[in-house]
Design a protein around this motif. Structure first.
Motif, PDB file in Angstrom:
ATOM      1  N   ARG A 246      13.862   7.964 -31.562  1.00  0.00           N
ATOM      2  CA  ARG A 246      13.570   7.703 -33.052  1.00  0.00           C
ATOM      3  C   ARG A 246      12.170   6.914 -33.209  1.00  0.00           C
ATOM      4  O   ARG A 246      11.345   7.251 -33.979  1.00  0.00           O
ATOM      5  N   GLN A 247      11.933   6.011 -32.385  1.00  0.00           N
ATOM      6  CA  GLN A 247      10.891   5.117 -32.441  1.00  0.00           C
ATOM      7  C   GLN A 247       9.614   5.919 -32.225  1.00  0.00           C
ATOM      8  O   GLN A 247       8.448   5.997 -32.798  1.00  0.00           O
ATOM      9  N   CYS A 248       9.552   6.814 -31.101  1.00  0.00           N
ATOM     10  CA  CYS A 248       8.436   7.678 -30.785  1.00  0.00           C
ATOM     11  C   CYS A 248       8.000   8.551 -31.935  1.00  0.00           C
ATOM     12  O   CYS A 248       6.916   8.472 -32.399  1.00  0.00           O
ATOM     13  N   ARG A 249       9.055   9.409 -32.649  1.00  0.00           N
ATOM     14  CA  ARG A 249       8.951  10.150 -33.780  1.00  0.00           C
ATOM     15  C   ARG A 249       8.362   9.334 -35.226  1.00  0.00           C
ATOM     16  O   ARG A 249       7.516  10.146 -35.829  1.00  0.00           O
ATOM     17  N   SER A 250       8.929   8.089 -34.972  1.00  0.00           N
ATOM     18  CA  SER A 250       8.322   7.566 -36.289  1.00  0.00           C
ATOM     19  C   SER A 250       6.809   7.058 -36.336  1.00  0.00           C
ATOM     20  O   SER A 250       6.456   6.986 -37.280  1.00  0.00           O
ATOM     21  N   LYS A 251       6.325   6.979 -34.945  1.00  0.00           N
ATOM     22  CA  LYS A 251       4.916   6.618 -34.846  1.00  0.00           C
ATOM     23  C   LYS A 251       3.954   8.159 -34.832  1.00  0.00           C
ATOM     24  O   LYS A 251       2.810   7.937 -34.825  1.00  0.00           O
ATOM     25  N   ALA A 252       4.477   9.335 -35.017  1.00  0.00           N
ATOM     26  CA  ALA A 252       3.846  10.505 -34.794  1.00  0.00           C
ATOM     27  C   ALA A 252       2.727  10.915 -35.795  1.00  0.00           C
ATOM     28  O   ALA A 252       1.676  11.284 -35.642  1.00  0.00           O
ATOM     29  N   LYS A 253       2.895  10.083 -37.051  1.00  0.00           N
ATOM     30  CA  LYS A 253       2.134  10.355 -38.026  1.00  0.00           C
ATOM     31  C   LYS A 253       0.536   9.223 -37.976  1.00  0.00           C
ATOM     32  O   LYS A 253      -0.151   9.649 -38.837  1.00  0.00           O
ATOM     33  N   THR A 254       0.788   8.473 -37.074  1.00  0.00           N
ATOM     34  CA  THR A 254      -0.234   7.412 -36.889  1.00  0.00           C
ATOM     35  C   THR A 254      -1.503   8.276 -36.290  1.00  0.00           C
ATOM     36  O   THR A 254      -1.262   9.393 -35.668  1.00  0.00           O
ATOM     37  N   ALA A 255      -2.655   7.860 -36.596  1.00  0.00           N
ATOM     38  CA  ALA A 255      -3.985   8.703 -36.112  1.00  0.00           C
ATOM     39  C   ALA A 255      -3.958   8.831 -34.792  1.00  0.00           C
ATOM     40  O   ALA A 255      -3.517   8.345 -34.054  1.00  0.00           O
ATOM     41  N   PRO A 256      -4.689  10.007 -34.546  1.00  0.00           N
ATOM     42  CA  PRO A 256      -4.978  10.325 -32.847  1.00  0.00           C
ATOM     43  C   PRO A 256      -5.479   9.328 -32.321  1.00  0.00           C
ATOM     44  O   PRO A 256      -6.285   8.402 -32.737  1.00  0.00           O
ATOM     45  N   GLY A 257      -5.370   9.240 -31.027  1.00  0.00           N
ATOM     46  CA  GLY A 257      -5.906   8.144 -30.217  1.00  0.00           C
ATOM     47  C   GLY A 257      -5.235   7.883 -28.959  1.00  0.00           C
ATOM     48  O   GLY A 257      -4.581   8.814 -28.230  1.00  0.00           O
ATOM     49  N   LEU A 258      -5.044   6.732 -28.515  1.00  0.00           N
ATOM     50  CA  LEU A 258      -4.506   6.446 -27.059  1.00  0.00           C
ATOM     51  C   LEU A 258      -3.288   5.761 -27.594  1.00  0.00           C
ATOM     52  O   LEU A 258      -3.264   4.786 -28.417  1.00  0.00           O
ATOM     53  N   TYR A 259      -2.119   6.177 -26.986  1.00  0.00           N
ATOM     54  CA  TYR A 259      -0.704   5.578 -27.130  1.00  0.00           C
ATOM     55  C   TYR A 259      -0.205   5.161 -25.518  1.00  0.00           C
ATOM     56  O   TYR A 259      -0.421   5.771 -24.647  1.00  0.00           O
ATOM     57  N   THR A 260       0.616   4.033 -25.475  1.00  0.00           N
ATOM     58  CA  THR A 260       1.519   4.125 -24.523  1.00  0.00           C
ATOM     59  C   THR A 260       2.805   4.093 -24.705  1.00  0.00           C
ATOM     60  O   THR A 260       3.393   3.698 -26.083  1.00  0.00           O
ATOM     61  N   LEU A 261       3.602   4.662 -23.795  1.00  0.00           N
ATOM     62  CA  LEU A 261       5.152   4.774 -23.943  1.00  0.00           C
ATOM     63  C   LEU A 261       5.567   3.913 -23.116  1.00  0.00           C
ATOM     64  O   LEU A 261       5.672   4.552 -21.970  1.00  0.00           O
ATOM     65  N   THR A 262       6.263   2.923 -23.357  1.00  0.00           N
ATOM     66  CA  THR A 262       6.744   2.067 -22.003  1.00  0.00           C
ATOM     67  C   THR A 262       8.240   1.880 -22.099  1.00  0.00           C
ATOM     68  O   THR A 262       8.863   1.271 -23.086  1.00  0.00           O
ATOM     69  N   VAL A 263       8.809   2.644 -21.443  1.00  0.00           N
ATOM     70  CA  VAL A 263      10.363   2.858 -21.279  1.00  0.00           C
ATOM     71  C   VAL A 263      10.924   2.885 -20.023  1.00  0.00           C
ATOM     72  O   VAL A 263      10.235   3.386 -19.011  1.00  0.00           O
ATOM     73  N   PRO A 264      11.911   2.032 -19.692  1.00  0.00           N
ATOM     74  CA  PRO A 264      12.523   1.789 -18.476  1.00  0.00           C
ATOM     75  C   PRO A 264      12.936   3.340 -17.953  1.00  0.00           C
ATOM     76  O   PRO A 264      13.325   4.099 -18.811  1.00  0.00           O
ATOM     77  N   THR A 265      12.887   3.451 -16.581  1.00  0.00           N
ATOM     78  CA  THR A 265      13.408   4.785 -16.130  1.00  0.00           C
ATOM     79  C   THR A 265      14.808   5.021 -16.335  1.00  0.00           C
ATOM     80  O   THR A 265      15.704   4.269 -16.473  1.00  0.00           O
ATOM     81  N   GLY A 266      15.009   6.056 -16.951  1.00  0.00           N
ATOM     82  CA  GLY A 266      16.356   6.450 -17.346  1.00  0.00           C
ATOM     83  C   GLY A 266      16.397   6.480 -18.916  1.00  0.00           C
ATOM     84  O   GLY A 266      17.503   6.631 -19.467  1.00  0.00           O
ATOM     85  N   GLY A 267      15.482   6.066 -19.346  1.00  0.00           N
ATOM     86  CA  GLY A 267      15.390   5.817 -20.799  1.00  0.00           C
ATOM     87  C   GLY A 267      15.181   7.235 -21.497  1.00  0.00           C
ATOM     88  O   GLY A 267      15.184   7.169 -22.942  1.00  0.00           O
TER      89      GLY A 267
END
Length: 767
Positions: A246-267
């Protein structure tokens, strides 16, 4: 084949009835010009690509070439031309210089240098200016080629009024590190891909028509939504994964650029990042999604996950591209050229090696895909695995892609590396990093706390190794355990001392073999959880299981390595959080020396960060300190790539760049690796798929679908070792650059490729 003398030929072929077919040279040059211009338009370089395409085959007008092509269908492949009178790629380069210099003066001559790199290299690849292209263009042979072509070529091809201005053409500016080199490679990509595609459309209409037969991203987006709706958030871990998505998809409309996705293994970050990429691509009109992974060993699993998502579409959506038979230009045939990839799919799953070596390549087969990156979403899975000795040139090119080529980059990992700009007391250690990243998770610290599922036990003495016999005894005390070691030799040695029935995983096993073993392990783990399997399940593996392989053991042992590797190993323990208590992860010091290089440096930085620590060794705050310490011990541009690609303008040679030298040095796999197709015939020894594929290769040549299928049966060996096995009769060479197992004893059904048990480079893990 006999053709009228007044027809100038680009290529020749036979019709189905055996009659000769001619590909008119002027038509080919105009088509390549149009295709290249269309591909270069998204990054504002259509005029440059158009002229390069128009003049790229000017040398084919020379009489010697026209005589030769009437006798040899592969005459258009310059590396196979046996005489200096029949070469053809220098004439267009010289014409660009002469024509633009006469029209525009010094500015035109400078712009023409760009075209000279492109045209002169469209078969052999981009050259160094000094010691390469400059001398070649000044040679008597090149001048004679140009004179021959000039005398025969039509005025409509030779004359052009396009005005090219270099001053503002390079995205990022001429003096920005790597900017000119990347822009020129992007142009080169449009030219060579257009040349490949137009040649293919003449040689094989059916193959050309099949290109691009992919569903649009909008259809894939709908299929993804349907697939994800089938998951029930019925456990604490699955509810957390649903919120991550849900959090990933909620940010998808944000402008193109550099993103980090910091999720523990198994997330669940693989499917979550795909959801972000699909949403983001549709909102911002991105053209494709490219998913880059460190290891070939997990490419198969990730691609299979994606294929499962899009299976209801009933069409191939995913190009899986890693090791393949890429021949030397001098050994190419028309068929081998047409088998190369150009990433013309909406979703590409590839390796870091293919991605980054292509971004710094000089060879046509590697470069032709680069323009497909423009306007894409690039997911770098397990971003902590970016090779430290190449980190500075990699970060430079990623920054350019983000700022000037419409690429959105997502650094996806459980252990984010410290990639922001850093200034040290010693300026030579400074990192020109990636700044202004947007984190897709609202509160990574809370996420890590919620997904804590293991206790990590460190060795009491980081200098006291556990010998293999003692470790084997300790592992045998557990009836369900995974042991991860640093080397393939170590994996074999430990496996040899384990009880019968212990399973083995390493990159000396082909992808199909690894998949069968991993599927078997998963099935047994599931049966054990349900009480249907009580037999011991013990696995010895190299680090290939640490990224993307969804295993779930109650106990994991990990040989001392970098802190990120320990965290990845912990992700294979109590992955679903189903144990009544925390899973157990034991870190041990392996016998012998840890191999020199980044593995040893990572282990040393890990010792430094964890020394004296009694709290959670996987606390997220420790990772920035770990990566800072690790990067401080490594030359982040060990091979001088930045300087090789830097413009140091002089009045005489303002655009001198060492393209070939940089490409030769930018090798994430240090050894010259050779792909070997092994005769793996399934768990029962009766599966004949590989034999059928090899039969098709012998009959039909290297079709693209066939080369992709054979990747699952391929293991990489150092070239010298492959040639030695070839000389012994253990391998055969079925086409330039591709070996096939000829000795049935060479492949062990448990351990994989034996290769006389000689030490093999660990780089085979990432081709």
């Amino acid at each position: 084949m006999k053709f009228p003398d007044d027809i100038f030929l680009a290529h020749t072929a036979e019709s189905s009835d055996g009659s000769p077919r001619a590909h008119a040279l002027a038509e080919h040059m105009r088509c390549v010009s149009e295709k290249a211009a269309a591909s270069a338009m998204p990054f504002g370089a259509a005029d440059w690509a158009s002229l390069a395409g128009l003049w790229h085959d000017l040398g084919k007008y020379r009489p010697g070439f026209q005589r030769y092509i009437r006798d040899c269908a592969d005459a258009h492949i310059e590396g196979r031309v046996p005489s200096k009178d029949k070469t053809h790629s220098a004439a267009g380069a010289l014409h660009a210089i002469e024509h633009l210099k006469s029209r525009l003066g010094p500015r035109g001559e400078m712009a023409a240098t760009v075209l000279a790199y492109l045209i002169a290299g469209h078969h052999a690849g981009l050259a160094d200016w000094h010691g390469g292209l400059k001398g070649r263009l000044a040679s008597d042979d090149a001048r004679r080629e140009y004179a021959d072509a000039l005398a025969a070529a039509p005025t409509a091809i030779l004359e052009n009024t396009t005005a090219l201005e270099l001053k503002d053409a390079v995205p990022g500016g001429l003096l920005t590190p790597g900017a000119f080199a990347l822009w020129l490679r992007m142009l080169f990509s449009t030219l060579v891909d257009a040349d490949f595609l137009d040649t293919e459309s003449f040689m094989d209409t059916g193959k050309a028509d099949a290109r691009g037969d992919f569903p649009p991203l909008a259809e894939m987006h709908n299929a993804y939504n349907t697939h994800m709706a089938s998951f029930a958030a019925d456990t604490p871990v699955r509810r957390i994964r649903a919120d991550i998505l849900r959090q990933c998809r909620s940010k998808a409309k944000t402008a193109p650029g550099l993103y980090t996705l910091t999720v523990p293994t198994g997330g669940g970050k693989t499917l979550a990042s795909l959801g972000f990429a699909l949403d983001h691509a549709l909102v911002h009109d991105k053209r494709r999604i490219i998913y880059a992974i460190p290891y070939t060993s997990i490419i198969e699993q990730t691609a299979d996950v994606f294929r499962d998502v899009f299976a209801p579409l009933g069409r191939e959506c995913v190009v899986e591209h890693h090791s393949q038979a890429e021949s030397d230009p001098a050994d190419e045939t028309g068929a081998s050229r047409l088998a190369c990839e150009n990433w013309d799919a909406p979703l590409v799953v590839t390796t870091n090696v293919q991605l980054f070596e292509s971004l710094f390549a000089a060879r046509t087969s590697r470069c032709r895909k680069l323009h497909r990156l423009v306007g894409s979403v690039l997911i770098l899975d397990e971003a902590q695995q970016l090779p430290p000795e190449f980190l500075q040139p990699i970060l430079d090119v990623l920054r350019l892609l983000i700022r000037h080529y419409g690429v959105t980059v997502v650094l996806c990992t459980a252990t984010q590396p410290a990639l922001s700009t850093t200034d040290y007391f010693d300026p030579s250690m400074n990192l020109r990093g990636l700044d202004d990243a947007t984190e897709l998770m609202d509160d990574p610290d809370a996420l890590y706390a919620a997904l804590k599922r293991v206790d990590v036990r460190l060795p009491t003495d980081f200098n006291a190794p556990t010998e293999w016999p003692a470790l084997a005894d300790e592992l045998t005390d557990h009836d369900s355990v995974l042991a991860i070691v640093n080397t393939r030799g170590g994996a074999r040695e430990l496996h040899r001392r384990m009880p019968k029935g212990t399973l083995h995983l390493s990159a000396l096993m082909c992808g199909a073999h690894r998949k069968d073993v991993i599927d078997h392990i998963k099935a047994r783990l599931s049966a054990r959880r349900q009480g249907d399997d009580t037999a011991p399940l013990r696995v010895v593996s190299t680090q290939l299981v640490e990224a993307g392989v969804d295993l779930d053991f109650p106990v994991v042992y990990r040989a001392l390595a970098g802190l990120d590797s320990i965290a990845q190993a912990a992700g294979r323990c109590n992955r679903e959080g189903a144990l009544p208590e925390q899973g157990k992860v034991f870190v041990f010091v392996p016998p012998g020396k840890i191999p020199a290089g980044s593995l040893s440096q990572g282990a040393q930085a890990c010792r430094g960060v964890l020394h004296g620590k009694v709290e959670n060794p996987l606390d997220r705050k420790l990772f920035e300190a770990y990566f800072r310490q690790f990067y401080a011990t490594v030359n982040l541009d060990q091979h001088g790539i930045v300087d090789l690609l830097k413009l140091a303008p002089t009045r005489e040679d303002p655009l001198a760049v060492a393209f070939r030298s940089a490409a030769d040095k930018f090798e994430l796999i240090p050894d010259n690796q050779a792909p070997v197709v092994v005769l793996y015939r399934g768990p029962d020894g009766k599966d004949e798929k590989v034999d059928i594929l090899l039969g098709a290769l012998k009959k039909d040549g290297p079709e693209r679908w066939l080369m992709r299928a054979l990747q699952r049966y391929t293991v990489s060996l150092p070239q010298q070792q492959a040639e030695s096995l070839l000389a012994q009769g253990d391998l055969s060479l079925v086409m330039p650059g591709l070996y096939v197992q000829a000795n049935d004893l060479l492949y062990d059904p448990q351990l994989g490729l034996r290769a006389d048990d000689q030490p093999l480079s660990a780089s085979g893990l990432v081709c």
